[in-house]
Design an enzyme around this catalytic site. Sequence first.
Site, PDB file in Angstrom:
ATOM      1  N   PHE A 187      -8.813  -9.219   7.319  1.00 51.64           N
ATOM      2  CA  PHE A 187      -8.937 -10.427   6.471  1.00 51.64           C
ATOM      3  C   PHE A 187     -10.218 -10.493   5.653  1.00 51.64           C
ATOM      4  O   PHE A 187     -10.760 -11.571   5.440  1.00 51.64           O
ATOM      5  CB  PHE A 187      -8.803 -11.701   7.329  1.00 51.64           C
ATOM      6  CG  PHE A 187      -7.853 -11.550   8.477  1.00 51.64           C
ATOM      7  CD1 PHE A 187      -6.522 -11.252   8.251  1.00 51.64           C
ATOM      8  CD2 PHE A 187      -8.287 -11.680   9.788  1.00 51.64           C
ATOM      9  CE1 PHE A 187      -5.631 -11.093   9.313  1.00 51.64           C
ATOM     10  CE2 PHE A 187      -7.410 -11.526  10.854  1.00 51.64           C
ATOM     11  CZ  PHE A 187      -6.073 -11.230  10.617  1.00 51.64           C
ATOM     12  N   HIS A 188     -10.681  -9.338   5.167  1.00 51.12           N
ATOM     13  CA  HIS A 188     -11.934  -9.323   4.407  1.00 51.12           C
ATOM     14  C   HIS A 188     -11.770  -8.784   2.985  1.00 51.12           C
ATOM     15  O   HIS A 188     -12.645  -8.056   2.495  1.00 51.12           O
ATOM     16  CB  HIS A 188     -12.983  -8.491   5.148  1.00 51.12           C
ATOM     17  CG  HIS A 188     -13.301  -8.997   6.519  1.00 51.12           C
ATOM     18  ND1 HIS A 188     -13.832  -8.214   7.520  1.00 51.12           N
ATOM     19  CD2 HIS A 188     -13.178 -10.239   7.063  1.00 51.12           C
ATOM     20  CE1 HIS A 188     -14.009  -8.932   8.616  1.00 51.12           C
ATOM     21  NE2 HIS A 188     -13.601 -10.162   8.371  1.00 51.12           N
ATOM     22  N   PRO A 189     -10.680  -9.108   2.267  1.00 49.18           N
ATOM     23  CA  PRO A 189     -10.541  -8.557   0.912  1.00 49.18           C
ATOM     24  C   PRO A 189     -11.689  -9.018   0.022  1.00 49.18           C
ATOM     25  O   PRO A 189     -12.135 -10.160   0.100  1.00 49.18           O
ATOM     26  CB  PRO A 189      -9.200  -9.126   0.427  1.00 49.18           C
ATOM     27  CG  PRO A 189      -8.964 -10.336   1.260  1.00 49.18           C
ATOM     28  CD  PRO A 189      -9.590 -10.032   2.591  1.00 49.18           C
ATOM     29  N   HIS A 211     -11.249  -4.367   5.116  1.00 52.90           N
ATOM     30  CA  HIS A 211     -11.366  -3.711   6.416  1.00 52.90           C
ATOM     31  C   HIS A 211     -10.012  -3.648   7.112  1.00 52.90           C
ATOM     32  O   HIS A 211      -9.272  -4.637   7.114  1.00 52.90           O
ATOM     33  CB  HIS A 211     -12.342  -4.487   7.310  1.00 52.90           C
ATOM     34  CG  HIS A 211     -13.742  -4.499   6.801  1.00 52.90           C
ATOM     35  ND1 HIS A 211     -14.532  -5.625   6.806  1.00 52.90           N
ATOM     36  CD2 HIS A 211     -14.509  -3.507   6.277  1.00 52.90           C
ATOM     37  CE1 HIS A 211     -15.733  -5.322   6.301  1.00 52.90           C
ATOM     38  NE2 HIS A 211     -15.729  -4.058   5.968  1.00 52.90           N
TER      39      HIS A 211
END
Length: 549
Positions: free
Chosen positions: A481-483, A302
Site C-alpha cells: 500500500f505504498h504507491p 512495495h
Amino acid sequence: MTDRGRQIMDGDFDYLIVGSGSSGSVLAARLAEAGKRVLVLEAGGSDRRFFVQMPLGYGKLFYDPRVNWAYRTEADPGLAGNSDYWPRGKVLGGSSSINAMVWIRGDASDYEDWQAATGSDHWGWETVRAAYRAIEDNADGADAWRGQGGPLHIRSGRVPAHPLVGPFLDACAAAGLPRNADFNGERQEGAGLYQLTIKGGRRNSAARAFLRPALKTGRVAITLKAHVTRILFEGNRAIGVEYARGGQRHQARAGEVILSGGAINTPQLLMLSGIGPGAALAAQGIEVRLDQPNVGRHLNDHQGINYTYRMTVPTMNDILRPWWGKALVGMQYLLTGKGPLSVSINHAGGFFRTDPALNRPNMQLYFQAFSTLMPREGERPILSPDPFPGLSIGLSNCRPTSRGEIALASPDPFAAPRITANAFSTESDVAEMLAAVKFIRQIAAQKPIADVIAEELRPGPGTEGDEALIADFRARSGTVFHPSCTARMGADPATSVVDSDLRVRGVQGLRVCDASAFPTLIGGNTNAPAILMGWLGAERILATAPGRG
Ligand SMILES: Cc1cc2nc3c(=O)[nH]c(=O)nc-3n(C[C@H](O)[C@H](O)[C@H](O)COP(=O)(O)OP(=O)(O)OC[C@H]3O[C@@H](n4cnc5c(N)ncnc54)[C@H](O)[C@@H]3O)c2cc1C
C-alpha cells in the site's frame, strides 16, 4: 464540518487543496498557520467512525467502500496473473485514516536521494531531519533524531504488544539481525518495535493531528463528499476546480490549486484535465492541454508477503477469535483504551540487507502475533483470525526497481483509473525477494521462537528450492500500500512532472503535494514521508507564492 468556514467567500481563498489525506491535511494546517485562507475539497466523508478511531478497526476499513476507493490493478504477470487489491482512504484524513499506523521515516540516505533528484537542499536529509523533529511529539522523548512537542503524537516504540514479541526479536538476533531500539534513529537496520501514530488508544490520523486543530484558525474550510472532476484554467493558469457533490456540479476558485489526491488520483485528475501523455489522452477524447509523458509513470510500490506458522502457545488468535474473547478485549478497549484493539496489526519488525555488500537495508520485516489464513467475505479477518494459535512473519522490499503506471481507463472522472503494477518485473527484484524469504525461514528456525512453532503452514515445508519459492511469492504477494512517484518531483524536466517547489511545469497556479510527488520511493512505510511532504511542501509553497520575489 461540511461547508464549515463558509463565512470565507468562494474566490477569497488563497489556496484550494484537493484531498484531505496525509499530505493535504498537513499542508492545509501549515498554510492556515501562516495566515492563508484555505479550501479543502475531500471526496470522502467524515472520519468520525468507530473503526477509524479504534486502531485494530483497520481490518474493518480494508474493504469498506464508505471509506475506501478499493482499487484493483490489471492482472499482473509478475504476480502469477493475479489482479491485486489496492485500498486507498476515501475519508477525512485519506489513507492515514485507514492505514496500519506504523511510523517510519525511511533511511537517511533516502533523503540524500531526494536531494540529488531535486537538486535542492530543501529536500535533503538535514532539512528533513529537522522537519521530522518539529512534526513529532514522540512518547519516547526527544533526542538528536526524535522530536517532542510537535503536533503529531507518536506512541512509544518500547511497549511490546504481545509476549511472543520478545522471542521473535531474540530469534532475529540469533539469525544475525540485532535489536534496534529506534528505526527512526541513528540507523535503520535491526529488529525491534514499531513506533505508531496512535494517541490515547485512538488512531492519530493526519486529520486528527493537523486538520481538525487548523479549523480553529477560522481560515480553513472543508467540504466533504466533494469529488473533484477537473481543474479549471484561464489561459495557462489554473484558477479553480469543478467538483461533484450531492448529484450536482459546482465550481470553486482560489489563487492556487494544489493536488493532494494521492498517488493514484492525482495523476488521474491531471490527465482528466488534459495534462498527461498526449496520445493516450487524445485516444480517450480528452483535449490535450499539456503533453506530459511523465504523468502516471514511474509508479513505485512495495511488494510484501507473509509466512504463517501454527504455534504451540497461545497467540492473539486465541483471544480475538472466540466470542467471549472478543467481548473481553472489546470491554477492555472501551473502558481503558488499552489491550489488543488499541495497537497496530504490526507488533514488531525490522530492516535487513539481503546482501552484506549493500550500504543500507533493502528489506523490511513485520511480525504479527496472529494469523489470518481463512478468508472471510468482505473483510480482512483481523478481528476474526484463524481458529488455532498462529502467527505471521511478513516482509516487503524497500526500493524495488520494477515500475508500473497509472493511466486513464475512461474519460469518466468517476471511473477507476487503470493501475498496472508490474510487480517483480526485474530480475533484481526477484533475486532479493528470494533471498529475503529464505531469511524468514532462518529466523523461524532460531530459538526461542523455533521452540514454540508447531509447523510452517504457508507456504509450508513442501515449498522448497528457488523455483518453488519464487512461484510461491509471485502467487501470494501483493502491494503493501505504498504507491508513489506518479507525478514526481525532479530537477530534470524530461523525467519529472513538478519542480522542487512542487509546481507543475508547463502551467501556472498548479502544484502537486502528496506521495505522487515523491522523487523516489522511501525504504519504509510512506505515511511519514507523505506527512513530511505536506510539512515541507507548505514551506516551499509559501516561499514561492505568486507575487513573491
Ligand atoms: C491499507 C493501508 C495500510 C497502510 N499502512 C501504513 C502504515 O502502517 N504506515 C505507513 O507509514 N503508511 C501506511 N500506508 C500508506 C500511507 O498511509 C500512504 O502512503 C499515505 O497516507 C499517502 O498520503 P497521500 O497524502 O499521498 O494520500 P492519501 O492519504 O491517500 O490522501 C488522498 C486524499 O485525497 C482524496 N481525493 C482523491 N481524489 C480526490 C478527488 N478527485 N476529489 C476530492 N478528493 C480526492 C482522497 O479521498 C484522500 O482523502 C498504508 C496505506 C493503506 C491504504
